[in-house]
Design a protein around this motif. Structure first.
Motif, PDB file in Angstrom:
ATOM      1  N   GLY A 189      26.461 -11.810 -39.313  1.00 54.93           N
ATOM      2  CA  GLY A 189      27.586 -12.382 -38.594  1.00 54.93           C
ATOM      3  C   GLY A 189      27.969 -11.548 -37.388  1.00 54.93           C
ATOM      4  N   TYR A 190      29.189 -11.789 -36.874  1.00 53.85           N
ATOM      5  CA  TYR A 190      29.636 -11.137 -35.645  1.00 53.85           C
ATOM      6  C   TYR A 190      31.109 -10.799 -35.752  1.00 53.85           C
ATOM      7  CZ  TYR A 190      25.261 -13.188 -34.303  1.00 53.85           C
ATOM      8  OH  TYR A 190      23.940 -13.545 -34.293  1.00 53.85           O
ATOM      9  N   ILE A 191      31.483  -9.660 -35.175  1.00 54.43           N
ATOM     10  CA  ILE A 191      32.887  -9.283 -35.064  1.00 54.43           C
ATOM     11  C   ILE A 191      33.264  -9.345 -33.588  1.00 54.43           C
ATOM     12  CG2 ILE A 191      32.364  -6.787 -34.986  1.00 54.43           C
ATOM     13  CD1 ILE A 191      35.380  -8.290 -36.835  1.00 54.43           C
ATOM     14  N   VAL A 192      34.394  -9.965 -33.295  1.00 54.15           N
ATOM     15  CA  VAL A 192      34.815 -10.252 -31.927  1.00 54.15           C
ATOM     16  C   VAL A 192      36.207  -9.674 -31.700  1.00 54.15           C
ATOM     17  CG1 VAL A 192      35.510 -12.135 -30.387  1.00 54.15           C
ATOM     18  CG2 VAL A 192      33.438 -12.357 -31.777  1.00 54.15           C
ATOM     19  N   GLY A 193      36.419  -9.061 -30.549  1.00 61.96           N
ATOM     20  CA  GLY A 193      37.734  -8.547 -30.190  1.00 61.96           C
ATOM     21  C   GLY A 193      38.170  -9.043 -28.839  1.00 61.96           C
ATOM     22  N   GLY A 194      39.478  -9.182 -28.650  1.00 63.16           N
ATOM     23  CA  GLY A 194      40.006  -9.628 -27.370  1.00 63.16           C
ATOM     24  C   GLY A 194      41.514  -9.739 -27.402  1.00 63.16           C
ATOM     25  N   TYR A 195      42.053 -10.716 -26.680  1.00 62.63           N
ATOM     26  CA  TYR A 195      43.499 -10.926 -26.644  1.00 62.63           C
ATOM     27  C   TYR A 195      43.790 -12.404 -26.416  1.00 62.63           C
ATOM     28  CZ  TYR A 195      42.859 -11.035 -21.560  1.00 62.63           C
ATOM     29  OH  TYR A 195      42.435 -11.350 -20.293  1.00 62.63           O
ATOM     30  N   PHE A 196      45.032 -12.797 -26.726  1.00 63.47           N
ATOM     31  CA  PHE A 196      45.435 -14.178 -26.464  1.00 63.47           C
ATOM     32  C   PHE A 196      46.895 -14.239 -26.025  1.00 63.47           C
ATOM     33  CE2 PHE A 196      46.486 -13.426 -30.848  1.00 63.47           C
ATOM     34  CZ  PHE A 196      47.505 -14.286 -31.221  1.00 63.47           C
ATOM     35  N   TYR A 197      47.134 -15.007 -24.952  1.00 60.48           N
ATOM     36  CA  TYR A 197      48.479 -15.277 -24.443  1.00 60.48           C
ATOM     37  C   TYR A 197      49.049 -16.570 -25.036  1.00 60.48           C
ATOM     38  CZ  TYR A 197      48.727 -11.678 -20.805  1.00 60.48           C
ATOM     39  OH  TYR A 197      48.807 -10.484 -20.128  1.00 60.48           O
ATOM     40  N   SER A 198      48.195 -17.447 -25.500  1.00 61.28           N
ATOM     41  CA  SER A 198      48.665 -18.723 -26.054  1.00 61.28           C
ATOM     42  C   SER A 198      49.598 -18.484 -27.232  1.00 61.28           C
ATOM     43  CB  SER A 198      47.473 -19.566 -26.509  1.00 61.28           C
ATOM     44  OG  SER A 198      46.658 -19.906 -25.411  1.00 61.28           O
ATOM     45  N   SER A 199      50.563 -19.384 -27.416  1.00 62.65           N
ATOM     46  CA  SER A 199      51.509 -19.216 -28.523  1.00 62.65           C
ATOM     47  C   SER A 199      50.810 -19.272 -29.875  1.00 62.65           C
ATOM     48  CB  SER A 199      52.614 -20.273 -28.446  1.00 62.65           C
ATOM     49  OG  SER A 199      52.046 -21.581 -28.479  1.00 62.65           O
ATOM     50  N   LYS A 246      53.286 -13.269 -31.201  1.00 61.35           N
ATOM     51  CA  LYS A 246      54.661 -12.855 -31.484  1.00 61.35           C
ATOM     52  C   LYS A 246      55.594 -13.072 -30.308  1.00 61.35           C
ATOM     53  CE  LYS A 246      53.936  -9.525 -35.146  1.00 61.35           C
ATOM     54  NZ  LYS A 246      54.175  -8.151 -35.630  1.00 61.35           N
ATOM     55  N   ASN A 247      55.034 -13.129 -29.073  1.00 62.82           N
ATOM     56  CA  ASN A 247      55.850 -13.299 -27.882  1.00 62.82           C
ATOM     57  C   ASN A 247      55.078 -14.179 -26.907  1.00 62.82           C
ATOM     58  OD1 ASN A 247      57.274 -13.120 -25.490  1.00 62.82           O
ATOM     59  ND2 ASN A 247      57.608 -10.918 -25.606  1.00 62.82           N
ATOM     60  N   SER A 248      55.607 -15.346 -26.598  1.00 64.50           N
ATOM     61  CA  SER A 248      54.871 -16.309 -25.773  1.00 64.50           C
ATOM     62  C   SER A 248      54.699 -15.857 -24.325  1.00 64.50           C
ATOM     63  CB  SER A 248      55.586 -17.672 -25.805  1.00 64.50           C
ATOM     64  OG  SER A 248      56.900 -17.542 -25.291  1.00 64.50           O
ATOM     65  N   ASN A 249      55.384 -14.771 -23.923  1.00 65.89           N
ATOM     66  CA  ASN A 249      55.267 -14.290 -22.541  1.00 65.89           C
ATOM     67  C   ASN A 249      54.331 -13.101 -22.394  1.00 65.89           C
ATOM     68  OD1 ASN A 249      57.089 -16.187 -21.428  1.00 65.89           O
ATOM     69  ND2 ASN A 249      58.796 -15.006 -22.260  1.00 65.89           N
ATOM     70  N   SER A 250      53.659 -12.701 -23.461  1.00 67.02           N
ATOM     71  CA  SER A 250      52.736 -11.579 -23.374  1.00 67.02           C
ATOM     72  C   SER A 250      51.561 -11.809 -24.315  1.00 67.02           C
ATOM     73  CB  SER A 250      53.443 -10.262 -23.706  1.00 67.02           C
ATOM     74  OG  SER A 250      53.856 -10.248 -25.054  1.00 67.02           O
ATOM     75  N   SER A 251      50.607 -10.896 -24.285  1.00 68.64           N
ATOM     76  CA  SER A 251      49.404 -11.080 -25.079  1.00 68.64           C
ATOM     77  C   SER A 251      49.450 -10.295 -26.376  1.00 68.64           C
ATOM     78  CB  SER A 251      48.171 -10.648 -24.278  1.00 68.64           C
ATOM     79  OG  SER A 251      48.243  -9.257 -23.985  1.00 68.64           O
ATOM     80  N   TRP A 259      37.552 -14.754 -41.106  1.00 71.09           N
ATOM     81  CA  TRP A 259      38.934 -14.275 -41.085  1.00 71.09           C
ATOM     82  C   TRP A 259      39.283 -13.805 -39.672  1.00 71.09           C
ATOM     83  CZ3 TRP A 259      38.990  -9.249 -39.496  1.00 71.09           C
ATOM     84  CH2 TRP A 259      37.917  -8.425 -39.861  1.00 71.09           C
ATOM     85  N   ALA A 260      40.559 -13.659 -39.432  1.00 67.69           N
ATOM     86  CA  ALA A 260      41.030 -13.202 -38.120  1.00 67.69           C
ATOM     87  C   ALA A 260      42.315 -12.413 -38.298  1.00 67.69           C
ATOM     88  CB  ALA A 260      41.264 -14.386 -37.186  1.00 67.69           C
ATOM     89  N   LYS A 261      42.529 -11.446 -37.426  1.00 73.06           N
ATOM     90  CA  LYS A 261      43.737 -10.623 -37.449  1.00 73.06           C
ATOM     91  C   LYS A 261      44.335 -10.554 -36.050  1.00 73.06           C
ATOM     92  CE  LYS A 261      43.501  -9.457 -41.782  1.00 73.06           C
ATOM     93  NZ  LYS A 261      44.544  -9.724 -42.765  1.00 73.06           N
ATOM     94  N   LYS A 262      45.659 -10.542 -36.012  1.00 71.18           N
ATOM     95  CA  LYS A 262      46.410 -10.400 -34.771  1.00 71.18           C
ATOM     96  C   LYS A 262      46.946  -8.974 -34.696  1.00 71.18           C
ATOM     97  CE  LYS A 262      50.537 -12.055 -35.512  1.00 71.18           C
ATOM     98  NZ  LYS A 262      51.597 -13.056 -35.629  1.00 71.18           N
ATOM     99  N   ILE A 263      46.951  -8.382 -33.502  1.00 68.51           N
ATOM    100  CA  ILE A 263      47.469  -7.040 -33.288  1.00 68.51           C
ATOM    101  C   ILE A 263      48.463  -7.121 -32.143  1.00 68.51           C
ATOM    102  CG2 ILE A 263      46.920  -4.661 -32.664  1.00 68.51           C
ATOM    103  CD1 ILE A 263      44.094  -6.784 -33.827  1.00 68.51           C
ATOM    104  N   GLY A 264      49.763  -7.018 -32.431  1.00 72.54           N
ATOM    105  CA  GLY A 264      50.699  -7.131 -31.332  1.00 72.54           C
ATOM    106  C   GLY A 264      52.143  -7.030 -31.715  1.00 72.54           C
ATOM    107  N   GLY A 265      52.963  -6.834 -30.681  1.00 67.85           N
ATOM    108  CA  GLY A 265      54.408  -6.774 -30.820  1.00 67.85           C
ATOM    109  C   GLY A 265      55.050  -7.649 -29.767  1.00 67.85           C
ATOM    110  N   THR A 266      55.987  -7.077 -29.000  1.00 63.88           N
ATOM    111  CA  THR A 266      56.753  -7.875 -28.044  1.00 63.88           C
ATOM    112  C   THR A 266      56.264  -7.737 -26.606  1.00 63.88           C
ATOM    113  OG1 THR A 266      58.340  -6.063 -27.838  1.00 63.88           O
ATOM    114  CG2 THR A 266      58.828  -7.776 -29.468  1.00 63.88           C
ATOM    115  N   SER A 267      55.273  -6.874 -26.362  1.00 66.66           N
ATOM    116  CA  SER A 267      54.726  -6.667 -25.021  1.00 66.66           C
ATOM    117  C   SER A 267      53.209  -6.842 -25.060  1.00 66.66           C
ATOM    118  CB  SER A 267      55.096  -5.271 -24.506  1.00 66.66           C
ATOM    119  OG  SER A 267      56.496  -5.144 -24.362  1.00 66.66           O
TER     120      SER A 267
END
Length: 196
Positions: free
Chosen positions: A51-61, A74-79, A94-102
């Motif tokens: 398989g494959y492991i993928v990393g990146g970011y998302f701005y979408s809600s 967690k914040n629609s105005n940041s990634s 599976w997938a994991k999100k890494i983030g706070g308010t910025s």
């Protein structure tokens, strides 16, 4: 659409795309990652299970990764950063999100010999709760981070305050090597180590 009769659907904004080709360059399958805003894949690595492991970011809600897996920002105005594990046939496991308010992002992913994953990136959020009792606190405007996950995507440990972690790899001695960038006057890495 491709000449190999493989297509992906554009979901809006700017989508990440993952394409699997065979040894002759023919496309076998393709997946898009995205919602209504800008979403991007920054790093991909093959895993020992095929398989494959993928990393990146998302701005979408929110982004629907299919197979019953989705991520919510967690914040629609940041990634938020993201890691996604795909099977050899391109199915999300599976997938994991890494983030706070910025803005936060994952820049590098690699599989470890124990079947887990080492992940690098940077975060501007004041703090990030990674689950499993592990969190990171920002020491400046933008902090780098490395996060160790097990094979099923559970956090084992994390370190912050290391400058932007643009590339991470496991070493033969079981440790990790991290490369990146820093704009601090002095970077205190702990354990008596600092860079100025």
């Amino acid at each position: 659409d491709s000449e190999d009769n493989v297509s992906v659907t554009f979901k809006g904004g700017y989508d990440g795309i993952l394409i699997k080709c065979n040894s002759e360059g023919k496309i076998e399958w393709a997946k898009s990652i995205g919602g209504s805003k800008t979403d991007s894949i920054q790093s991909v690595a093959e895993c020992s299970d095929g398989g494959y492991i993928v990393g990146g970011y998302f701005y979408s809600s929110s982004i629907n990764l299919e197979n019953g897996v989705s991520l919510t920002n967690k914040n629609s105005n940041s990634s938020d950063g993201m890691i996604v594990k795909y099977s050899a046939s391109g199915e999300v496991e599976w997938a994991k999100k890494i983030g706070g308010t910025s803005p936060d992002e994952i820049l590098s992913v690699a599989e470890c010999r124990n079947g887990g994953y080492i992940v690098g990136g940077d975060f501007r959020s004041s703090s990030i709760d990674l689950g499993n009792g592990v969190s990171l606190t920002n020491k400046g405007n933008s902090d780098g981070m490395i996060i160790k996950y097990n094979a099923t995507g559970e956090v084992e440990w994390a370190e912050g305050g290391i400058g932007d972690a643009i590339s991470v790899q496991e070493c033969s001695d079981g440790g990790y090597i991290v490369g990146g960038a820093c704009n601090y006057g002095e970077l205190n890495l702990g354990n008596g180590v600092s860079v100025s």
